[in-house]
Design a protein around this motif. Structure first.
Motif, PDB file in Angstrom:
ATOM      1  N   GLY A  41      49.719 -16.755  13.768  1.00  0.00           N
ATOM      2  CA  GLY A  41      50.858 -17.606  13.414  1.00  0.00           C
ATOM      3  C   GLY A  41      52.145 -17.187  14.093  1.00  0.00           C
ATOM      4  O   GLY A  41      52.150 -16.332  14.985  1.00  0.00           O
ATOM      5  N   HIS A  42      53.230 -17.788  13.665  1.00  0.00           N
ATOM      6  CA  HIS A  42      54.527 -17.442  14.214  1.00  0.00           C
ATOM      7  C   HIS A  42      55.357 -16.752  13.125  1.00  0.00           C
ATOM      8  O   HIS A  42      55.051 -16.876  11.938  1.00  0.00           O
ATOM      9  N   PRO A  43      56.399 -16.012  13.501  1.00  0.00           N
ATOM     10  CA  PRO A  43      57.219 -15.334  12.487  1.00  0.00           C
ATOM     11  C   PRO A  43      57.866 -16.325  11.540  1.00  0.00           C
ATOM     12  O   PRO A  43      58.373 -17.366  11.961  1.00  0.00           O
ATOM     13  N   VAL A  44      57.857 -15.954  10.265  1.00  0.00           N
ATOM     14  CA  VAL A  44      58.472 -16.782   9.232  1.00  0.00           C
ATOM     15  C   VAL A  44      59.531 -15.955   8.523  1.00  0.00           C
ATOM     16  O   VAL A  44      59.266 -14.822   8.100  1.00  0.00           O
ATOM     17  N   PHE A  45      60.705 -16.508   8.406  1.00  0.00           N
ATOM     18  CA  PHE A  45      61.833 -15.819   7.784  1.00  0.00           C
ATOM     19  C   PHE A  45      61.532 -15.516   6.327  1.00  0.00           C
ATOM     20  O   PHE A  45      61.038 -16.372   5.579  1.00  0.00           O
TER      21      PHE A  45
ATOM     22  N   THR B   5      59.494 -27.469  17.623  1.00  0.00           N
ATOM     23  CA  THR B   5      58.247 -27.746  18.318  1.00  0.00           C
ATOM     24  C   THR B   5      58.320 -27.218  19.745  1.00  0.00           C
ATOM     25  O   THR B   5      59.393 -27.147  20.342  1.00  0.00           O
ATOM     26  N   GLN B   6      57.157 -26.853  20.248  1.00  0.00           N
ATOM     27  CA  GLN B   6      57.042 -26.390  21.623  1.00  0.00           C
ATOM     28  C   GLN B   6      56.048 -27.283  22.341  1.00  0.00           C
ATOM     29  O   GLN B   6      55.073 -27.733  21.737  1.00  0.00           O
ATOM     30  N   MET B  88      52.654 -14.546  25.072  1.00  0.00           N
ATOM     31  CA  MET B  88      52.960 -15.569  24.069  1.00  0.00           C
ATOM     32  C   MET B  88      54.469 -15.788  24.110  1.00  0.00           C
ATOM     33  O   MET B  88      55.234 -14.826  23.994  1.00  0.00           O
ATOM     34  N   TYR B  89      54.885 -17.043  24.260  1.00  0.00           N
ATOM     35  CA  TYR B  89      56.309 -17.365  24.307  1.00  0.00           C
ATOM     36  C   TYR B  89      56.689 -18.109  23.026  1.00  0.00           C
ATOM     37  O   TYR B  89      56.086 -19.118  22.669  1.00  0.00           O
ATOM     38  N   GLY B 104      59.159 -21.873  16.491  1.00  0.00           N
ATOM     39  CA  GLY B 104      58.125 -22.812  16.854  1.00  0.00           C
ATOM     40  C   GLY B 104      56.772 -22.133  16.804  1.00  0.00           C
ATOM     41  O   GLY B 104      56.681 -20.916  16.587  1.00  0.00           O
ATOM     42  N   PRO B 105      55.690 -22.885  17.040  1.00  0.00           N
ATOM     43  CA  PRO B 105      54.339 -22.322  16.934  1.00  0.00           C
ATOM     44  C   PRO B 105      53.956 -21.391  18.078  1.00  0.00           C
ATOM     45  O   PRO B 105      52.977 -20.653  17.971  1.00  0.00           O
TER      46      PRO B 105
END
Lengths: 113, 112
Positions: A41-45, B5-6, B88-89, B104-105
């Motif tokens: 996943g991506h970082p979540v605050f 979004t990306q 990963m960007y 974003g994802p």
């Protein structure tokens, strides 16, 4: 330069044990933020701390900002498998409009039954 | 509930190609950021922008450029992709007062 150091890099605990990650800066921070990134996943605050000595709680998570505003910690009581992920601290530098958000290297938490 | 979004989740490019990574946010945030994430190195800031047409270098800007022509859109450009830019960007945006970063994802870029 403007950076925050985070320890440990990795921790593996049994479910029910406590966990703490630490964030340190050589310079005084205006604030500190914490994020969680689940695997894939991506970082979540999670939270932001601004005041010297501030302590905030979110259920089993306790966040502290040091008196000198140079360090911070995240403590999880009685870990669960849902706590698995990487925890990052982040500092907002500059203030005002041109604020730069930089992250620590993160602590990866693994929780097993 | 779309926030940041990306343009792509996965991208494969060849060495020397020009690569564009797009990021769009719908929260009217002033600040936008580009990071790359590599194992053991955390999130490293490449560039950030605090207003349209304004940009600031982050910690690792070499080999990258950015463009912000509209408030909601922040593009990362790899002028001539190299294999060491495989990563990963992640794009993020934040309100300039509140500071909370919304991510974003991510785009997983592979340069062959």
């Amino acid at each position: 330069g403007q950076q925050v150091m985070q320890i440990p890099q990795y921790q593996h605990v049994q479910e029910g044990e406590d966990f703490t990650t630490y964030c340190n800066s050589s310079t005084t921070l205006s604030n500190i933020q914490w994020y969680k990134q689940r695997p894939g996943g991506h970082p979540v605050f999670l939270i932001q701390l601004v005041k010297s000595g501030e302590v905030k709680k979110q259920k089993r998570l306790t966040f502290q900002f040091g008196e000198a505003k140079k360090n911070s910690s995240l403590h999880i009581t009685a870990t669960q498998t849902t706590d698995v992920g990487t925890y990052f601290c982040a500092a907002l530098w500059g203030g005002g409009t041109a604020s730069k958000l930089t992250f620590g290297t993160g602590t990866r938490l693994q929780v097993t039954l | 509930d779309v926030k940041v979004t990306q343009s792509s989740r996965y991208l494969v490019k060849r060495t020397g190609e020009k690569v564009f990574l797009e990021c769009v946010q719908d929260m009217d945030h002033e600040n936008m950021f580009w990071y790359r994430q590599d194992p053991g190195l955390g999130l490293r800031l490449i560039y950030f922008s605090y207003d349209v047409k304004m940009k600031e270098k982050g910690d690792i800007p070499e080999g990258y450029s950015v463009s912000r022509e509209k408030k909601e859109r922040f593009s990362l450009i790899l002028e001539s992709a190299s294999t060491n830019q495989t990563s990963m960007y992640l794009c993020a945006s934040s309100h300039w007062v509140l500071g909370q970063g919304d991510f974003g994802p991510g785009t997983r870029l592979t340069v062959l």
